[in-house]
Design a protein around this motif. Sequence first.
Motif, PDB file in Angstrom:
ATOM      1  N   PHE A  32       0.835  -1.202   0.000  1.00  0.00           N
ATOM      2  CA  PHE A  32       0.000   0.000   0.000  1.00  0.00           C
ATOM      3  C   PHE A  32       0.871   1.254   0.000  1.00  0.00           C
ATOM      4  O   PHE A  32       0.660   2.170  -0.796  1.00  0.00           O
ATOM      5  CB  PHE A  32      -0.938  -0.006   1.211  1.00  0.00           C
ATOM      6  N   LEU A  35       2.758   1.579  -3.402  1.00  0.00           N
ATOM      7  CA  LEU A  35       1.906   1.941  -4.537  1.00  0.00           C
ATOM      8  C   LEU A  35       1.324   3.345  -4.427  1.00  0.00           C
ATOM      9  O   LEU A  35       1.083   4.003  -5.445  1.00  0.00           O
ATOM     10  CB  LEU A  35       0.787   0.919  -4.714  1.00  0.00           C
ATOM     11  N   THR A  36       1.081   3.808  -3.208  1.00  0.00           N
ATOM     12  CA  THR A  36       0.526   5.153  -3.035  1.00  0.00           C
ATOM     13  C   THR A  36       1.600   6.221  -2.929  1.00  0.00           C
ATOM     14  O   THR A  36       1.309   7.411  -3.072  1.00  0.00           O
ATOM     15  CB  THR A  36      -0.364   5.231  -1.779  1.00  0.00           C
ATOM     16  N   LEU A  38       3.061   6.962  -0.241  1.00  0.00           N
ATOM     17  CA  LEU A  38       2.972   7.549   1.096  1.00  0.00           C
ATOM     18  C   LEU A  38       4.063   6.988   2.002  1.00  0.00           C
ATOM     19  O   LEU A  38       4.437   5.831   1.883  1.00  0.00           O
ATOM     20  CB  LEU A  38       1.615   7.236   1.731  1.00  0.00           C
ATOM     21  N   LEU A  43       1.037   9.107   6.159  1.00  0.00           N
ATOM     22  CA  LEU A  43      -0.174   8.392   6.529  1.00  0.00           C
ATOM     23  C   LEU A  43      -0.737   8.914   7.846  1.00  0.00           C
ATOM     24  O   LEU A  43      -1.932   9.188   7.962  1.00  0.00           O
ATOM     25  CB  LEU A  43       0.122   6.891   6.616  1.00  0.00           C
ATOM     26  N   SER A  51      -9.354  12.157   0.693  1.00  0.00           N
ATOM     27  CA  SER A  51      -8.577  11.661  -0.452  1.00  0.00           C
ATOM     28  C   SER A  51      -7.708  10.470  -0.063  1.00  0.00           C
ATOM     29  O   SER A  51      -7.556   9.526  -0.844  1.00  0.00           O
ATOM     30  CB  SER A  51      -7.719  12.776  -1.057  1.00  0.00           C
ATOM     31  N   LEU A  52      -7.150  10.478   1.129  1.00  0.00           N
ATOM     32  CA  LEU A  52      -6.344   9.349   1.586  1.00  0.00           C
ATOM     33  C   LEU A  52      -7.221   8.122   1.812  1.00  0.00           C
ATOM     34  O   LEU A  52      -6.867   7.009   1.416  1.00  0.00           O
ATOM     35  CB  LEU A  52      -5.597   9.686   2.876  1.00  0.00           C
ATOM     36  N   ALA A  55      -8.129   6.683  -1.441  1.00  0.00           N
ATOM     37  CA  ALA A  55      -6.985   5.965  -2.009  1.00  0.00           C
ATOM     38  C   ALA A  55      -6.843   4.582  -1.372  1.00  0.00           C
ATOM     39  O   ALA A  55      -6.496   3.609  -2.052  1.00  0.00           O
ATOM     40  CB  ALA A  55      -5.710   6.768  -1.823  1.00  0.00           C
ATOM     41  N   ALA A  56      -7.110   4.493  -0.080  1.00  0.00           N
ATOM     42  CA  ALA A  56      -7.033   3.195   0.602  1.00  0.00           C
ATOM     43  C   ALA A  56      -8.065   2.228   0.029  1.00  0.00           C
ATOM     44  O   ALA A  56      -7.768   1.048  -0.198  1.00  0.00           O
ATOM     45  CB  ALA A  56      -7.238   3.377   2.100  1.00  0.00           C
ATOM     46  N   PHE A  59      -7.020   1.206  -3.482  1.00  0.00           N
ATOM     47  CA  PHE A  59      -5.969   0.187  -3.397  1.00  0.00           C
ATOM     48  C   PHE A  59      -6.594  -1.201  -3.300  1.00  0.00           C
ATOM     49  O   PHE A  59      -6.161  -2.130  -3.977  1.00  0.00           O
ATOM     50  CB  PHE A  59      -5.087   0.484  -2.173  1.00  0.00           C
ATOM     51  N   ARG A  85     -15.781   4.558  -1.542  1.00  0.00           N
ATOM     52  CA  ARG A  85     -14.730   5.304  -2.264  1.00  0.00           C
ATOM     53  C   ARG A  85     -15.360   6.419  -3.092  1.00  0.00           C
ATOM     54  O   ARG A  85     -14.897   7.550  -3.093  1.00  0.00           O
ATOM     55  CB  ARG A  85     -13.899   4.383  -3.160  1.00  0.00           C
TER      56      ARG A  85
END
Length: 90
Positions: A32, A35-36, A38, A43, A51-52, A55-56, A59, A85
């Motif tokens: 995670f 790929l992000t 972060l 985090l 937005s976070l 994104a989770a 994912f 989402r």
Amino acid sequence: MRIQSTNSDEAETLALSALGWTLSDGDRAARFLALTGLSPEDLRERLGEASLLAAALGFLEAHEPDLLACADALNVAPARLVEARGVLER
């Protein structure tokens, strides 16, 4: 099957639970973050941002086995995670 409408508070709660599930496994958490893009610090600082959280959930959507396993662990339909989402991205 009709999916219940998800409001913003429900979406945040569900996304936080899904993020917790994602981070509960070291390999999945590392994937995670990689790929992000972060860092663990990012985090922590952005944990409450829609937005976070979106994104989770994105994912999880990108890897169906994780989406299904998370939905099962949280006792929700996978479509609820996808819907959450969408709510968070508005």
